[in-house]
Scaffold this motif. Structure first.
Motif, PDB file in Angstrom:
ATOM      1  N   THR A 168      -2.305 -50.149   1.365  1.00  9.57           N
ATOM      2  CA  THR A 168      -3.404 -50.800   0.649  1.00  9.57           C
ATOM      3  C   THR A 168      -4.751 -50.283   1.139  1.00  9.57           C
ATOM      4  O   THR A 168      -5.652 -50.007   0.341  1.00  9.57           O
ATOM      5  CB  THR A 168      -3.329 -52.333   0.817  1.00  9.57           C
ATOM      6  N   LYS A 199      -5.408 -46.883  -0.302  1.00  7.76           N
ATOM      7  CA  LYS A 199      -5.818 -46.967  -1.714  1.00  7.76           C
ATOM      8  C   LYS A 199      -7.288 -47.343  -1.824  1.00  7.76           C
ATOM      9  O   LYS A 199      -7.958 -46.955  -2.776  1.00  7.76           O
ATOM     10  CB  LYS A 199      -4.963 -47.988  -2.459  1.00  7.76           C
ATOM     11  N   ASP A 200      -7.782 -48.110  -0.852  1.00  3.94           N
ATOM     12  CA  ASP A 200      -9.182 -48.521  -0.825  1.00  3.94           C
ATOM     13  C   ASP A 200     -10.077 -47.487  -0.151  1.00  3.94           C
ATOM     14  O   ASP A 200     -11.249 -47.755   0.117  1.00  3.94           O
ATOM     15  CB  ASP A 200      -9.324 -49.868  -0.102  1.00  3.94           C
TER      16      ASP A 200
END
Length: 93
Positions: free
Chosen positions: A34, A37-38
């Motif tokens: 996550t 992805k950021d």
């Protein structure tokens, strides 16, 4: 990218089952995915489990990114120290 050593003090962690360690690893990997992805490139290299702590080695842009990973994953990060050098017996040669 800087390398960090994280100490996670967790009394009794050395008695965790292989399945519990697997679940913890999966949680860590999910948070890392996550974060990537950021746009936050944090990489877990390896960890060493002792009786009452886990010592982890991460690559990260800064210590705050390592602390964010720990907070999101629900893991302690009692100390986060940048590794300045690596030595071994061959360093003496």
């Amino acid at each position: 990218m800087p390398k960090y050593l994280i100490e996670r003090r967790m009394p009794g962690v050395g008695k965790m089952s292989a399945e519990d360690l697997k679940v913890a690893s999966q949680t860590s990997n999910e948070v890392l995915a996550t974060m990537q992805k950021d746009g936050r490139n944090v990489q877990w290299l390896e960890s060493y489990v002792t009786d009452d702590a886990i010592h982890c080695v991460y690559l990260a842009p800064d210590a705050d990114a390592v602390r964010d990973h720990a907070r999101i994953a629900g893991f302690p990060a009692d100390s986060v120290d940048q590794i300045r050098a690596t030595i071994s017996p061959s360093t003496a040669e």
